[in-house]
Scaffold this motif. Structure first.
Motif, PDB file in Angstrom:
ATOM      1  N   GLY A 179     -63.758  16.110  -5.936  1.00  0.00           N
ATOM      2  CA  GLY A 179     -64.258  14.757  -6.170  1.00  0.00           C
ATOM      3  C   GLY A 179     -65.547  14.452  -5.436  1.00  0.00           C
ATOM      4  O   GLY A 179     -66.209  13.456  -5.729  1.00  0.00           O
ATOM      5  N   VAL A 180     -65.924  15.299  -4.472  1.00  0.00           N
ATOM      6  CA  VAL A 180     -67.177  15.120  -3.728  1.00  0.00           C
ATOM      7  C   VAL A 180     -68.168  16.234  -4.074  1.00  0.00           C
ATOM      8  O   VAL A 180     -69.318  15.973  -4.450  1.00  0.00           O
ATOM      9  N   LEU A 181     -67.718  17.483  -3.958  1.00  0.00           N
ATOM     10  CA  LEU A 181     -68.569  18.635  -4.252  1.00  0.00           C
ATOM     11  C   LEU A 181     -68.242  19.259  -5.611  1.00  0.00           C
ATOM     12  O   LEU A 181     -69.125  19.805  -6.274  1.00  0.00           O
ATOM     13  N   VAL A 182     -66.976  19.212  -6.001  1.00  0.00           N
ATOM     14  CA  VAL A 182     -66.542  19.771  -7.290  1.00  0.00           C
ATOM     15  C   VAL A 182     -65.538  18.828  -7.937  1.00  0.00           C
ATOM     16  O   VAL A 182     -64.917  18.000  -7.265  1.00  0.00           O
ATOM     17  N   ARG A 183     -65.413  18.970  -9.268  1.00  0.00           N
ATOM     18  CA  ARG A 183     -64.306  18.335  -9.990  1.00  0.00           C
ATOM     19  C   ARG A 183     -63.629  19.429 -10.784  1.00  0.00           C
ATOM     20  O   ARG A 183     -64.211  19.957 -11.739  1.00  0.00           O
ATOM     21  N   GLY A 184     -62.418  19.810 -10.360  1.00  0.00           N
ATOM     22  CA  GLY A 184     -61.784  20.985 -10.948  1.00  0.00           C
ATOM     23  C   GLY A 184     -62.585  22.208 -10.549  1.00  0.00           C
ATOM     24  O   GLY A 184     -62.808  22.470  -9.372  1.00  0.00           O
ATOM     25  N   TRP A 243     -55.046  13.297  -6.868  1.00  0.00           N
ATOM     26  CA  TRP A 243     -56.332  13.961  -6.684  1.00  0.00           C
ATOM     27  C   TRP A 243     -57.075  13.964  -8.009  1.00  0.00           C
ATOM     28  O   TRP A 243     -56.492  13.730  -9.071  1.00  0.00           O
ATOM     29  N   MET A 244     -58.386  14.226  -7.959  1.00  0.00           N
ATOM     30  CA  MET A 244     -59.233  14.103  -9.142  1.00  0.00           C
ATOM     31  C   MET A 244     -59.593  15.473  -9.713  1.00  0.00           C
ATOM     32  O   MET A 244     -60.074  16.340  -8.993  1.00  0.00           O
ATOM     33  N   MET A 264     -58.118  10.875 -17.534  1.00  0.00           N
ATOM     34  CA  MET A 264     -57.166  10.046 -16.792  1.00  0.00           C
ATOM     35  C   MET A 264     -57.511  10.158 -15.307  1.00  0.00           C
ATOM     36  O   MET A 264     -57.832  11.246 -14.831  1.00  0.00           O
ATOM     37  N   PRO A 265     -57.422   9.055 -14.564  1.00  0.00           N
ATOM     38  CA  PRO A 265     -58.065   9.046 -13.248  1.00  0.00           C
ATOM     39  C   PRO A 265     -57.566  10.057 -12.230  1.00  0.00           C
ATOM     40  O   PRO A 265     -58.353  10.652 -11.525  1.00  0.00           O
ATOM     41  N   SER A 266     -56.245  10.262 -12.133  1.00  0.00           N
ATOM     42  CA  SER A 266     -55.787  11.084 -11.013  1.00  0.00           C
ATOM     43  C   SER A 266     -54.550  11.901 -11.372  1.00  0.00           C
ATOM     44  O   SER A 266     -53.704  11.468 -12.150  1.00  0.00           O
ATOM     45  N   ARG A 267     -54.458  13.092 -10.760  1.00  0.00           N
ATOM     46  CA  ARG A 267     -53.328  14.018 -10.969  1.00  0.00           C
ATOM     47  C   ARG A 267     -52.388  13.949  -9.756  1.00  0.00           C
ATOM     48  O   ARG A 267     -52.834  13.692  -8.642  1.00  0.00           O
ATOM     49  N   GLY A 306     -65.308  10.698  -7.614  1.00  0.00           N
ATOM     50  CA  GLY A 306     -63.946  11.238  -7.666  1.00  0.00           C
ATOM     51  C   GLY A 306     -62.910  10.158  -7.865  1.00  0.00           C
ATOM     52  O   GLY A 306     -62.999   9.355  -8.796  1.00  0.00           O
ATOM     53  N   VAL A 307     -61.921  10.108  -6.949  1.00  0.00           N
ATOM     54  CA  VAL A 307     -60.806   9.163  -7.083  1.00  0.00           C
ATOM     55  C   VAL A 307     -61.296   7.720  -7.077  1.00  0.00           C
ATOM     56  O   VAL A 307     -60.854   6.893  -7.869  1.00  0.00           O
ATOM     57  N   TYR A 308     -62.238   7.401  -6.182  1.00  0.00           N
ATOM     58  CA  TYR A 308     -62.719   6.030  -6.047  1.00  0.00           C
ATOM     59  C   TYR A 308     -63.773   5.727  -7.099  1.00  0.00           C
ATOM     60  O   TYR A 308     -64.656   6.531  -7.370  1.00  0.00           O
ATOM     61  N   ARG A 309     -63.670   4.536  -7.693  1.00  0.00           N
ATOM     62  CA  ARG A 309     -64.669   4.052  -8.641  1.00  0.00           C
ATOM     63  C   ARG A 309     -65.119   2.667  -8.206  1.00  0.00           C
ATOM     64  O   ARG A 309     -64.302   1.793  -7.951  1.00  0.00           O
ATOM     65  N   HIS A 310     -66.435   2.481  -8.136  1.00  0.00           N
ATOM     66  CA  HIS A 310     -66.980   1.173  -7.770  1.00  0.00           C
ATOM     67  C   HIS A 310     -67.332   0.439  -9.057  1.00  0.00           C
ATOM     68  O   HIS A 310     -67.980   0.994  -9.936  1.00  0.00           O
ATOM     69  N   ASN A 311     -66.925  -0.815  -9.154  1.00  0.00           N
ATOM     70  CA  ASN A 311     -67.205  -1.577 -10.372  1.00  0.00           C
ATOM     71  C   ASN A 311     -68.664  -1.996 -10.486  1.00  0.00           C
ATOM     72  O   ASN A 311     -69.234  -2.028 -11.572  1.00  0.00           O
TER      73      ASN A 311
END
Length: 393
Positions: A13-18, A199-200, A205-208, A336-341
């Motif tokens: 979620g910071v350096l990689v996603r999956g 986790w992302m 869908m937002p989180s696993r 990643g997990v956090y989303r800012h509106n």
């Protein structure tokens, strides 16, 4: 000039996603590295992943970031277990996936039993999946060692099998082949790594589900069956204070290895999960402030597990470490997990408090601990922000 600061980077979620690198990650590390490709400041990769070897995670990061990452820069959720030497000679049941046996041996444990080995020894225990039930009565098991503790490395593949066998071991005091007598309490020591509920990954869908979800199942089953609380000897991985203490030690080691003479004074912890990355960094910042006021225990009082004698001992284990760090600032990214509106700028200094507490049962919900020092769009912005605060170019 030598750096007086270092970075703790979360990975997913910071350096990689999956398996895919976040685009801003390579930009950030081009900024962190000099023309020689060597890092100009000490960096530790602090992840709650634990289903791989430290060396394998270092190779993955090297490929994703286009920079050589050494295993000594990587802290997996279970890495601080090498400090828990009082369990290294005991026969421990290990649960999770990936090379759990090899990880345990690398951490210093001498006698380990996997869930699969336990299931093979006692096939009558695993009865949920009808297709795996024994077709005939197996012969009695002989010579199987008594289990003296449990290590929960991470979420397993077959949850029902692991949940059943771990409960069996706790109820039987390490002898699941014997007839059940009185249920022992306190039960055998349980060491758990990685408390992340979610986790992302690449999914929209937002989180696993993470290992924290598995722990939630285990705790509730144990309480439903026995009427008592499952107790942990230690909870490690973010947001545990002992994990950040270990990260600080590795940051200091890197600085010494590079010959940087200035003491490291400040840490910047960059993450995407308010309930592990931000909570953990802020909890450690509280610990640092208390430690520098000669109140070493006060900084960990919010966390029941961190107030145990064992964990306090481990916080003090590295007495040779230069205790120069005075702060650990939390930086929250939105990849990643956090989303800012709303639109995010580097000057934003507050994080909207989560409405639902996703942290572990044994960590009290203190709203101030999930408020990031800063919110930025991505890891490149996080590095720029820290450089600006440090007058570093």
């Amino acid at each position: 000039q030598p750096p007086a600061f270092g970075f703790l980077f979360d990975v997913d979620g910071v350096l990689v996603r999956g398996s895919q690198a976040v685009p801003a990650a390579r930009q950030a590390f081009q900024r962190l590295a000099g023309s020689s490709g060597r890092l100009r400041v000490p960096v530790v990769f602090l992840t709650n992943a634990g289903n791989c070897l430290r060396s394998a995670k270092a190779r993955e990061l090297s490929q994703a970031l286009g920079l050589q990452v050494s295993p000594e820069q990587v802290i997996l959720s279970h890495s601080p277990l090498r400090l828990f030497s009082q369990f290294h000679q005991k026969c421990m049941l290990v649960a999770g996936q990936g090379p759990v046996e090899e990880n345990a041996l690398n951490l210093g444990f001498k006698h380990v039993v996997t869930i699969e080995a336990l299931r093979k020894a006692y096939p009558l225990l695993d009865m949920v999946d009808q297709s795996r039930r024994p077709k005939e009565l197996p012969p009695p098991t002989t010579g199987f060692p008594t289990i003296e503790g449990v290590i929960l490395f991470g979420e397993p593949v077959r949850w029902e099998t692991s949940l059943q066998l771990i409960i069996d071991v706790l109820l039987s005091n390490g002898n699941p082949g014997a007839e059940l007598q009185d249920i022992p309490y306190p039960h055998l020591p349980v060491l758990a790594c990685n408390m992340d509920l979610l986790w992302m990954a690449e999914a929209k869908m937002p989180s696993r589900f993470g290992h924290g979800t598995f722990l939630l199942c285990l705790e509730n089953i144990y309480k439903k069956v026995t009427g008592r609380e499952l107790k942990y000897e230690a909870l490690i991985g973010k947001p545990s204070t002992v994990t950040y203490r270990y990260a600080e030690y590795l940051i200091q080691q890197q600085a010494e290895k590079q010959g940087w003479k200035s003491p490291i004074r400040r840490l910047y912890a960059v993450g995407d999960n308010p309930m592990s990355d931000i909570y953990g960094a802020n909890l450690y910042n509280s610990y640092l402030k208390s430690a520098h006021q000669n109140q070493v225990q006060a900084g960990v009082k919010r966390s029941p597990q961190a107030a145990s004698p064992q964990t306090e001992d481990h916080l003090e284990l590295r007495k040779d470490c230069n205790n120069s760090v005075v702060s650990c600032e939390s930086i929250l990214v939105c990849t990643g997990v956090y989303r800012h509106n709303a639109d995010v700028t580097g000057n934003t200094e507050e994080c909207t408090m989560e409405t639902v507490f996703h942290g572990h049962r044994d960590f009290c919900f203190d709203p101030s601990l999930v408020e990031a020092s800063y919110i930025v769009q991505d890891v490149n912005d996080a590095v720029q922000l820290a450089f600006k605060k440090e007058n570093w170019s």
